[in-house]
Design a protein around this motif. Structure first.
Motif, PDB file in Angstrom:
ATOM      1  N   GLN A   1     -19.797  -8.344 -13.034  1.00 36.48           N
ATOM      2  CA  GLN A   1     -19.627  -7.063 -12.352  1.00 36.48           C
ATOM      3  C   GLN A   1     -18.195  -6.589 -12.540  1.00 36.48           C
ATOM      4  O   GLN A   1     -17.301  -7.390 -12.842  1.00 36.48           O
ATOM      5  CB  GLN A   1     -19.911  -7.206 -10.850  1.00 36.48           C
ATOM      6  CG  GLN A   1     -21.357  -7.558 -10.529  1.00 36.48           C
ATOM      7  CD  GLN A   1     -21.608  -7.731  -9.047  1.00 36.48           C
ATOM      8  OE1 GLN A   1     -20.736  -8.166  -8.316  1.00 36.48           O
ATOM      9  NE2 GLN A   1     -22.813  -7.403  -8.610  1.00 36.48           N
ATOM     10  N   THR A   2     -17.999  -5.292 -12.359  1.00 38.64           N
ATOM     11  CA  THR A   2     -16.654  -4.721 -12.357  1.00 38.64           C
ATOM     12  C   THR A   2     -16.429  -4.020 -11.023  1.00 38.64           C
ATOM     13  O   THR A   2     -17.306  -3.277 -10.574  1.00 38.64           O
ATOM     14  CB  THR A   2     -16.483  -3.704 -13.498  1.00 38.64           C
ATOM     15  OG1 THR A   2     -16.750  -4.369 -14.731  1.00 38.64           O
ATOM     16  CG2 THR A   2     -15.060  -3.151 -13.529  1.00 38.64           C
ATOM     17  N   ALA A   3     -15.279  -4.298 -10.402  1.00 37.16           N
ATOM     18  CA  ALA A   3     -14.925  -3.594  -9.167  1.00 37.16           C
ATOM     19  C   ALA A   3     -13.793  -2.623  -9.466  1.00 37.16           C
ATOM     20  O   ALA A   3     -12.844  -2.966 -10.178  1.00 37.16           O
ATOM     21  CB  ALA A   3     -14.493  -4.586  -8.095  1.00 37.16           C
ATOM     22  N   VAL A   4     -13.908  -1.420  -8.939  1.00 39.45           N
ATOM     23  CA  VAL A   4     -12.788  -0.479  -8.963  1.00 39.45           C
ATOM     24  C   VAL A   4     -12.280  -0.378  -7.529  1.00 39.45           C
ATOM     25  O   VAL A   4     -13.024   0.020  -6.629  1.00 39.45           O
ATOM     26  CB  VAL A   4     -13.216   0.905  -9.497  1.00 39.45           C
ATOM     27  CG1 VAL A   4     -12.041   1.882  -9.428  1.00 39.45           C
ATOM     28  CG2 VAL A   4     -13.726   0.779 -10.927  1.00 39.45           C
ATOM     29  N   VAL A   5     -11.026  -0.790  -7.324  1.00 39.11           N
ATOM     30  CA  VAL A   5     -10.434  -0.784  -5.993  1.00 39.11           C
ATOM     31  C   VAL A   5      -9.450   0.383  -5.938  1.00 39.11           C
ATOM     32  O   VAL A   5      -8.544   0.487  -6.778  1.00 39.11           O
ATOM     33  CB  VAL A   5      -9.694  -2.117  -5.713  1.00 39.11           C
ATOM     34  CG1 VAL A   5      -9.203  -2.147  -4.270  1.00 39.11           C
ATOM     35  CG2 VAL A   5     -10.598  -3.302  -6.002  1.00 39.11           C
ATOM     36  N   THR A   6      -9.646   1.276  -4.969  1.00 39.43           N
ATOM     37  CA  THR A   6      -8.769   2.454  -4.862  1.00 39.43           C
ATOM     38  C   THR A   6      -7.920   2.361  -3.593  1.00 39.43           C
ATOM     39  O   THR A   6      -8.390   1.895  -2.547  1.00 39.43           O
ATOM     40  CB  THR A   6      -9.594   3.749  -4.811  1.00 39.43           C
ATOM     41  OG1 THR A   6     -10.622   3.585  -3.833  1.00 39.43           O
ATOM     42  CG2 THR A   6     -10.227   4.040  -6.152  1.00 39.43           C
ATOM     43  N   PHE A   7      -6.676   2.768  -3.704  1.00 38.61           N
ATOM     44  CA  PHE A   7      -5.724   2.745  -2.596  1.00 38.61           C
ATOM     45  C   PHE A   7      -5.257   4.179  -2.381  1.00 38.61           C
ATOM     46  O   PHE A   7      -4.593   4.752  -3.244  1.00 38.61           O
ATOM     47  CB  PHE A   7      -4.522   1.843  -2.933  1.00 38.61           C
ATOM     48  CG  PHE A   7      -4.926   0.444  -3.321  1.00 38.61           C
ATOM     49  CD1 PHE A   7      -4.969  -0.573  -2.383  1.00 38.61           C
ATOM     50  CD2 PHE A   7      -5.274   0.147  -4.645  1.00 38.61           C
ATOM     51  CE1 PHE A   7      -5.345  -1.854  -2.735  1.00 38.61           C
ATOM     52  CE2 PHE A   7      -5.651  -1.135  -5.010  1.00 38.61           C
ATOM     53  CZ  PHE A   7      -5.691  -2.141  -4.051  1.00 38.61           C
ATOM     54  N   ALA A   8      -5.610   4.756  -1.245  1.00 33.58           N
ATOM     55  CA  ALA A   8      -5.226   6.147  -0.970  1.00 33.58           C
ATOM     56  C   ALA A   8      -4.098   6.156   0.057  1.00 33.58           C
ATOM     57  O   ALA A   8      -4.269   5.695   1.180  1.00 33.58           O
ATOM     58  CB  ALA A   8      -6.437   6.925  -0.453  1.00 33.58           C
ATOM     59  N   GLY A   9      -2.925   6.702  -0.325  1.00 32.25           N
ATOM     60  CA  GLY A   9      -1.790   6.809   0.585  1.00 32.25           C
ATOM     61  C   GLY A   9      -1.500   8.273   0.875  1.00 32.25           C
ATOM     62  O   GLY A   9      -2.398   9.119   0.819  1.00 32.25           O
ATOM     63  N   ARG A  10      -0.232   8.594   1.191  1.00 24.74           N
ATOM     64  CA  ARG A  10       0.138   9.987   1.444  1.00 24.74           C
ATOM     65  C   ARG A  10       1.522  10.206   0.860  1.00 24.74           C
ATOM     66  O   ARG A  10       2.473   9.501   1.209  1.00 24.74           O
ATOM     67  CB  ARG A  10       0.135  10.272   2.951  1.00 24.74           C
ATOM     68  CG  ARG A  10       0.448  11.728   3.299  1.00 24.74           C
ATOM     69  CD  ARG A  10       0.204  12.046   4.765  1.00 24.74           C
ATOM     70  NE  ARG A  10       1.063  11.254   5.642  1.00 24.74           N
ATOM     71  CZ  ARG A  10       0.635  10.380   6.551  1.00 24.74           C
ATOM     72  NH1 ARG A  10      -0.653  10.155   6.713  1.00 24.74           N
ATOM     73  NH2 ARG A  10       1.478   9.717   7.303  1.00 24.74           N
ATOM     74  N   ASN A  11       1.624  11.180  -0.034  1.00 25.67           N
ATOM     75  CA  ASN A  11       2.893  11.411  -0.724  1.00 25.67           C
ATOM     76  C   ASN A  11       3.625  12.611  -0.119  1.00 25.67           C
ATOM     77  O   ASN A  11       3.023  13.518   0.449  1.00 25.67           O
ATOM     78  CB  ASN A  11       2.653  11.661  -2.217  1.00 25.67           C
ATOM     79  CG  ASN A  11       3.944  11.554  -3.013  1.00 25.67           C
ATOM     80  OD1 ASN A  11       4.899  10.904  -2.553  1.00 25.67           O
ATOM     81  ND2 ASN A  11       3.991  12.167  -4.167  1.00 25.67           N
ATOM     82  N   THR A  12       4.939  12.576  -0.267  1.00 24.02           N
ATOM     83  CA  THR A  12       5.761  13.744   0.084  1.00 24.02           C
ATOM     84  C   THR A  12       7.086  13.588  -0.644  1.00 24.02           C
ATOM     85  O   THR A  12       7.326  12.588  -1.326  1.00 24.02           O
ATOM     86  CB  THR A  12       5.960  13.834   1.610  1.00 24.02           C
ATOM     87  OG1 THR A  12       6.617  15.068   1.925  1.00 24.02           O
ATOM     88  CG2 THR A  12       6.827  12.692   2.115  1.00 24.02           C
ATOM     89  N   HIS A  13       7.967  14.594  -0.546  1.00 25.71           N
ATOM     90  CA  HIS A  13       9.280  14.494  -1.204  1.00 25.71           C
ATOM     91  C   HIS A  13      10.044  13.295  -0.631  1.00 25.71           C
ATOM     92  O   HIS A  13      10.198  13.204   0.600  1.00 25.71           O
ATOM     93  CB  HIS A  13      10.074  15.788  -0.961  1.00 25.71           C
ATOM     94  CG  HIS A  13      11.326  15.843  -1.785  1.00 25.71           C
ATOM     95  ND1 HIS A  13      12.412  15.035  -1.550  1.00 25.71           N
ATOM     96  CD2 HIS A  13      11.643  16.615  -2.852  1.00 25.71           C
ATOM     97  CE1 HIS A  13      13.346  15.293  -2.429  1.00 25.71           C
ATOM     98  NE2 HIS A  13      12.911  16.261  -3.232  1.00 25.71           N
TER      99      HIS A  13
ATOM    100  N   VAL B   1      -3.110   3.636   4.866  1.00 26.53           N
ATOM    101  CA  VAL B   1      -3.695   3.473   3.522  1.00 26.53           C
ATOM    102  C   VAL B   1      -5.181   3.173   3.661  1.00 26.53           C
ATOM    103  O   VAL B   1      -5.582   2.354   4.480  1.00 26.53           O
ATOM    104  CB  VAL B   1      -3.009   2.319   2.753  1.00 26.53           C
ATOM    105  CG1 VAL B   1      -3.721   2.065   1.420  1.00 26.53           C
ATOM    106  CG2 VAL B   1      -1.539   2.638   2.516  1.00 26.53           C
ATOM    107  N   THR B   2      -5.982   3.872   2.860  1.00 29.80           N
ATOM    108  CA  THR B   2      -7.421   3.582   2.814  1.00 29.80           C
ATOM    109  C   THR B   2      -7.726   2.854   1.518  1.00 29.80           C
ATOM    110  O   THR B   2      -7.328   3.311   0.439  1.00 29.80           O
ATOM    111  CB  THR B   2      -8.227   4.900   2.860  1.00 29.80           C
ATOM    112  OG1 THR B   2      -7.791   5.646   4.002  1.00 29.80           O
ATOM    113  CG2 THR B   2      -9.714   4.611   2.964  1.00 29.80           C
ATOM    114  N   VAL B   3      -8.394   1.703   1.638  1.00 29.77           N
ATOM    115  CA  VAL B   3      -8.732   0.907   0.451  1.00 29.77           C
ATOM    116  C   VAL B   3     -10.242   0.943   0.260  1.00 29.77           C
ATOM    117  O   VAL B   3     -10.995   0.599   1.180  1.00 29.77           O
ATOM    118  CB  VAL B   3      -8.253  -0.552   0.600  1.00 29.77           C
ATOM    119  CG1 VAL B   3      -8.512  -1.324  -0.699  1.00 29.77           C
ATOM    120  CG2 VAL B   3      -6.767  -0.599   0.965  1.00 29.77           C
TER     121      VAL B   3
END
Ligand SMILES: [Zn+2]
Length: 423
Positions: free
Chosen positions: A219-231, A316-318
């Motif tokens: 199997q292949t897992a794609v793990v995504t990490f969603a953060g929050r960017n700013t200047h 962070v959402t994983v």
């Protein structure tokens, strides 16, 4: 019919033809030159008296039938047995201008390859066991391509044997040669229906006596990490950097569950591709295990690692998304135990001690098994494949031919035996 000179002559002739395949080509075959060997085999099959030999003009597959010698009523109850080998050689070492060298009557010691004396095949237990046989190598400047031309030579020599022995009892035998195995596309256009076998054997293994009846589940897992960017100059209390979360996630992989720390029947988790920025990151992970339960446990572990990372990095959402790549062919072959058992008996009758081997990867046979053609892999005898130090012994190839010929006879004798598991 003397097998040794036939099978050695064929290997030497086929190995000299460049059939190297190419990664990341959309068309199949990936290289036009694989047709050169395909056409030669087509002509050779016809010259041996095979009337239905055909070449897939677009994709380079060669198919042929060795007709049954059993009376039709008996033949109808005997399974049609297939034998398959691949035309191409590995993209990893040059296959251009292969000059095969036959080291006759090997007497022991290291083999220095004449085209590049820096290339030396050291004597080891396997080589030592072949004293008295002829050893075929390249001249040291290219690979040999016994992977899988030893397999092709063994099958073609068996075909010659069958056609020269019309009195020997056998059911229908199907033969196929396939392109692009080394780049993972050998079965893409394989005509399972047209091939017309109940099951088959690829002849593409190394060690004498080897039968591969298992592959990984993959199997292949794609793990995504969603953060929050700013200047970054005005980021205090706002920025949530996904890259730290990805780094933390990577640190959680158990040491004992990596490709570099596992072997044999152990599975692994393998992060192999990482990219991203502050806003989001993405990690690809390979999951491998021979058992379905082990596979499920590895997926669950990735989920726990994701939850732990979210606790550690608030904001962070994983996400973990897992897709199937291929499955262990044992799922199919386990339902047809005689396919492997008969191969073991055929080897014993060829003077070979069989052993089962679990492949730490996928095989064409595994894909064919899930396409409806149960297909374990048998030894062809090659050693050090995909390298300039590749070699194969005449004795191993003779034993491969004997195994193939025995298999056809054993299935003719026992194939229609009654029982719940006929095949
Ligand atoms: Zn191979």
């Amino acid at each position: 019919m003397e097998i040794k000179p036939k099978v050695v002559e064929r290997l030497v002739r086929y190995a000299a033809i460049d059939t190297q395949s190419k990664e990341e080509e959309l068309r199949i075959p990936s290289t036009e030159k694989q047709f050169t060997l395909a056409r030669l085999l087509l002509e050779e099959l016809r010259a041996l008296g095979i009337t239905d030999a055909r070449l897939d003009p677009e994709h380079g597959y060669v198919y042929a039938t060795v007709p049954a010698t059993l009376p039709p009523d008996e033949a109808a109850g005997v399974p049609a047995v297939g034998f398959i080998a691949h035309l191409d050689t590995s993209p990893s070492v040059s296959g251009t201008g292969v000059r095969p060298v036959v080291h006759e009557n090997y007497a022991g010691g290291d083999l220095v390859l004449p085209g590049d004396p820096a290339q030396v095949i050291r004597e080891n237990d396997v080589l030592q066991s072949q004293i008295g046989a002829d050893i075929v190598t390249s001249d040291g400047t290219t690979l040999l391509g016994a992977d899988d031309k030893a397999g092709i030579a063994a099958i073609m020599t068996a075909v010659e044997y069958w056609m020269a022995h019309p009195g020997a009892r056998r059911g229908t035998i199907r033969v196929a040669f396939t392109p692009d195995e080394e780049v993972g596309n050998g079965t893409a256009f394989f005509d399972v229906q047209g091939f017309g076998a109940d099951f088959a054997y690829t002849v593409d293994g190394g060690e004498i006596g080897e039968i591969s009846d298992e592959t990984f589940h993959a199997q292949t897992a794609v793990v995504t990490f969603a953060g929050r960017n700013t200047h970054p100059g005005y980021a205090k209390g706002i920025l949530v950097n996904s890259l730290y979360a990805a780094g933390h996630f990577l640190s959680l992989f158990p040491e004992g569950m990596k490709p570099e720390t596992t072997e044999g029947r152990e599975g692994y988790l393998h992060p192999h591709d990482l990219g991203g920025n502050e806003e989001s990151a993405r990690l690809k992970v390979l999951l491998r295990d021979f058992e379905a339960e082990g596979m499920a446990a590895k997926g669950a572990l990735l989920g726990e690692m994701a939850a732990e990372t979210e606790r550690r990095f608030p904001g962070v959402t994983v996400g973990v998304e897992i897709t199937d790549s291929y499955r262990n062919m044992k799922e199919v072959l386990g339902r047809h135990p005689r396919v492997v058992a008969m191969a073991e008996e055929a080897m014993r009758q060829a003077g070979v001690t069989p052993f089962r081997h679990a492949v730490r990867g996928g095989t064409d046979g595994a894909r064919l098994s899930f396409m409806g053609l149960p297909t374990p892999n048998l030894f062809a005898g090659m050693q050090n494949p995909h390298s300039k130090l590749e070699w194969v012994s005449s004795r191993a190839m003779e034993q491969a031919v004997a195994t193939i010929v025995n298999l056809a006879r054993l299935w003719a004798e026992n194939g229609n035996a009654p029982g719940p598991d006929r095949v």
